[in-house]
Scaffold this active site. Sequence first.
Site, PDB file in Angstrom:
ATOM      1  N   ASP A 115      19.173   1.638 -39.018  1.00 44.71           N
ATOM      2  CA  ASP A 115      20.549   1.203 -39.264  1.00 44.71           C
ATOM      3  C   ASP A 115      21.588   2.080 -38.572  1.00 44.71           C
ATOM      4  O   ASP A 115      22.782   1.996 -38.874  1.00 44.71           O
ATOM      5  CB  ASP A 115      20.822   1.176 -40.775  1.00 44.71           C
ATOM      6  N   ASP A 177      18.231  -8.197 -39.565  1.00 45.14           N
ATOM      7  CA  ASP A 177      19.439  -7.349 -39.570  1.00 45.14           C
ATOM      8  C   ASP A 177      19.491  -6.414 -38.354  1.00 45.14           C
ATOM      9  O   ASP A 177      20.551  -6.024 -37.884  1.00 45.14           O
ATOM     10  CB  ASP A 177      19.491  -6.457 -40.826  1.00 45.14           C
TER      11      ASP A 177
HETATM   12  N1  GLY Z   1      20.917  -4.570 -43.756  1.00 42.40           N
HETATM   13  C1  GLY Z   1      20.840  -4.846 -45.119  1.00 42.40           C
HETATM   14  C2  GLY Z   1      21.588  -6.031 -45.604  1.00 42.40           C
HETATM   15  O1  GLY Z   1      22.094  -6.860 -44.886  1.00 42.40           O
HETATM   16  O2  GLY Z   1      21.675  -6.139 -46.798  1.00 42.40           O
END
Ligand code: GLY
Length: 399
Positions: A115, A177
């Site tokens: 992330d 994601d």
């Molecule tokens: N990346 C985690 C979410 O979208 O909740």
Amino acid sequence: MNTLRLTCFTVLLFVVYGCQNKEKSIPSRLGIDSVFERANSQYKDLAGLLPYNKFPRSFEDNKLIARKSNDWCSGFYPGCLFYVYEKTKDSLLLLEAEKSLKVLEKEKTNKATHDLGFMMFCSFGNAYRITGNEAYKNVVKESAYSLATRFDSVVGCIRSWDFSTWNNKWEYPVIIDNMMNLEMLMWAGKEFADSTLTKIAISHADKTMQNHFRDDFSSYHVVSYDTITGAVEKKTTFQGYADESAWARGQGWGLYGFTMMYRFTKDQSYLNHAKGIANYILTHPNMPNDMVPYWDFNAPDIPTAKRDASAAAVMASAFLELKDYVNEEDALRYVESAKKMLSTLSSPEYLAEKGTNSGFLLKHSVGHFPKNSEIDTPLIYADYYFLEALLKLNNDETQ
Ligand code: GLY
């Protein structure tokens, strides 16, 4: 006397109407300028409530949820502050943003998370774009190289999570994601003329296009790979309703991610893919008229299922970029859809009253439904993509 009163009333109407009209009012019930003023005031409250060196994430059970800098949401707070500063030029927000960047900077060497794009590009990327401070650019550079260490050339993707779950022994999970984190790699690859970063992002996007999507352009949340053969091991979900369902925010991440990849590469296959996802979203029978999706397009309790403002915000921002790459008819469809999403989000149903919501701007998002976490709460990333989308619209209108 009555004539005088009538004249005064008419003049007043003109003044009020004139003022309202000066403000760009197309998308939102409140108007873009007023939403940013509301955000300005809300974030000053939020800054005052934040524990030392923490980053806001949500407001749940009447408690502000704030996390350390290694949380995946840490970059959105400075990102929101920079967006609001960009529009309002309130230097107090700039100071608060810079203060939070100082705490966040150490994450540039964090190799334990995929992330890092969310964390370091939404924050330092915007900081550099807005202030031109080269130090911020170098933080993005180091972060991009940290993220790149998570790439496996056999699989052809960046690894998402390092954890397994009780019933899913994922060997190498990749989540939809992660398309969002590629933006930092694409930007850094271009800025620092390093094709290694660009190739990693393209490989990841190509594999995702190949394996994450069904024929109707809806996407799986998690695809796990075999690290010996590079083959798909499993297609499943973590945050969605079911393995075969379409988790709403995931559809937004995909839409945004492939639109962004087209921006950098001009590869037609990314554009076609983004258009396919757009079509899935816009023609889905479970998309409500006000265009704020249920948390999962296949949630079993629709129409009483919870809505996810964050999904609408991500989608709106993506549509407002995708419209630049398509024919007039599609562009109109995307802009109208984004405006509808933003209009709903700017209504009292979703936009927090001044002084409420613990300083967050939007209400009613869903973080992780199956884990019973952050259901119908504010989420800092809903605010971030909402503000981003409004800024795009604002800039389009002033051009
Ligand atoms: N990346 C985690 C979410 O979208 O909740």
